[in-house]
Enzyme design. Structure first.
Site, PDB file in Angstrom:
ATOM      1  N   HIS A  86       0.588  -0.904  -0.131  1.00 36.25           N
ATOM      2  CA  HIS A  86       0.354  -0.003  -0.210  1.00 36.25           C
ATOM      3  C   HIS A  86       1.286   0.785  -0.008  1.00 36.25           C
ATOM      4  O   HIS A  86       0.756   2.380  -0.981  1.00 36.25           O
ATOM      5  CB  HIS A  86      -0.951  -0.160   1.231  1.00 36.25           C
TER       6      HIS A  86
ATOM      7  N   SER B 101      -2.596  -7.299   2.967  1.00 32.47           N
ATOM      8  CA  SER B 101      -3.585  -7.448   4.394  1.00 32.47           C
ATOM      9  C   SER B 101      -4.140  -9.373   4.840  1.00 32.47           C
ATOM     10  O   SER B 101      -3.596  -9.561   6.366  1.00 32.47           O
ATOM     11  CB  SER B 101      -4.661  -6.837   4.091  1.00 32.47           C
ATOM     12  N   ARG B 102      -4.373 -10.425   3.747  1.00 35.46           N
ATOM     13  CA  ARG B 102      -4.746 -11.284   4.607  1.00 35.46           C
ATOM     14  C   ARG B 102      -3.724 -12.659   4.507  1.00 35.46           C
ATOM     15  O   ARG B 102      -3.794 -13.516   5.597  1.00 35.46           O
ATOM     16  CB  ARG B 102      -6.425 -12.118   3.519  1.00 35.46           C
TER      17      ARG B 102
END
Ligand code: PAF
Length: 274
Positions: free
Chosen positions: A33, A183-184
């Site tokens: 990100h 994120s996972r």
């Protein structure tokens, strides 16, 4: 970095600017990100990030409730990456009434691959992205190529709705062992984390075979699925597609290898441009 949570505060914060460069996110930020923020920074006169976990893009049995929410850490990371303005609306701000108008992306783009296994996902993504681009007055928006199909669907939406937004795709950031940042990944146990680069490795094997001239794409896809199953994964798909439109792979075209698979209870996706 200024943080705003309401639409009037956002409008007021954007007032001096003509070219917001926006990075929409669902938070729980990682280096991937932050790459998007750093890419966006010189592309506008203000760099805006958004954090919003969008209920509309989660299926009924998916992880909306448990999706990691790490707002304080996200703010610190955004600030360090040079973000100027963070828009972090509540659900009541972005969806004050049930969202009756929804974007319906075309089935040939949105009901295949991810869309086949996550019905309604791309409608939810397009609906929130359309709203976020409108609210932030985006003139440039940056999305990661890790979600390659999402990037393509958004590009088509922006094009067909004549939105005045330039869409930029950013390369996938990987850990040293090849695992695409997501994120996972935080859901993985230590054992699963050690195993997780196998997804990237399966795509690399597939890409090498294509580069070496193999053209039996179906056999290559099946081999990659079988390899993953042997390693304990439950693949949803491993697919070779045309990069340009995700249509069926044909020799001589720029291709993309995509995969989605479950390791334990965590579903990961990845892709490689060939
Ligand atoms: O990729 C994501 O994080 C989300 O799908 C997005 C684009 C922020 C829309 O909710």
């Amino acid at each position: 970095m200024r943080i705003v949570t309401t639409l009037p505060a956002l409008a007021q914060a954007l007032q001096p600017y003509r070219h917001p460069a926006v990075v929409p996110t669902m938070g729980n930020l990682h280096e991937g990100h932050l790459d998007l923020v750093r890419i966006a920074k010189p592309l506008g006169d203000v760099q805006v990030a958004t954090i919003f976990v969008n209920r509309l893009q989660f299926g009924p049995s998916e992880d909306f409730d448990t999706y990691p929410r790490t707002f304080a850490a996200d703010c610190a990371q955004l600030e360090a990456a040079g973000c100027d303005l963070l828009f972090a609306p509540t659900e009541a701000t972005l969806y004050p009434q049930p969202q009756g108008f929804k974007v319906a992306p075309p089935p040939e783009l949105a009901d295949v691959l991810e869309g086949q296994f996550r019905p309604g996902f791309f409608s939810g993504v397009c609906t929130v992205v359309l709203k976020l681009l409108a609210c932030t007055q985006a003139r440039t928006a940056v999305f990661g190529k890790k979600d390659y199909q999402q990037l393509m669907v958004i590009r088509h939406m922006v094009d067909q709705f004549n939105l005045p937004v330039r869409i930029i795709g950013a390369d996938t950031r990987r850990a040293a062992d090849g695992l695409a940042m997501s994120s996972r990944n935080g859901y993985l146990s230590a054992t699963e984390r050690a195993q997780a680069p196998q997804l990237h490795a399966a795509l690399q094997t597939l890409a090498q075979a294509v580069r070496a001239g193999q053209t039996n794409f179906e056999a290559l896809q099946n081999d990659a699925m079988a390899q993953l199953r042997t390693q304990g994964w439950q693949p949803d798909y491993v697919a070779l597609r045309r990069q340009a439109d995700l249509g069926p792979a044909q020799p001589g075209h720029a291709l993309l290898a995509l995969a989605a698979a479950r390791l334990g209870s965590t579903r990961l996706i990845d892709n490689l441009e060939i």
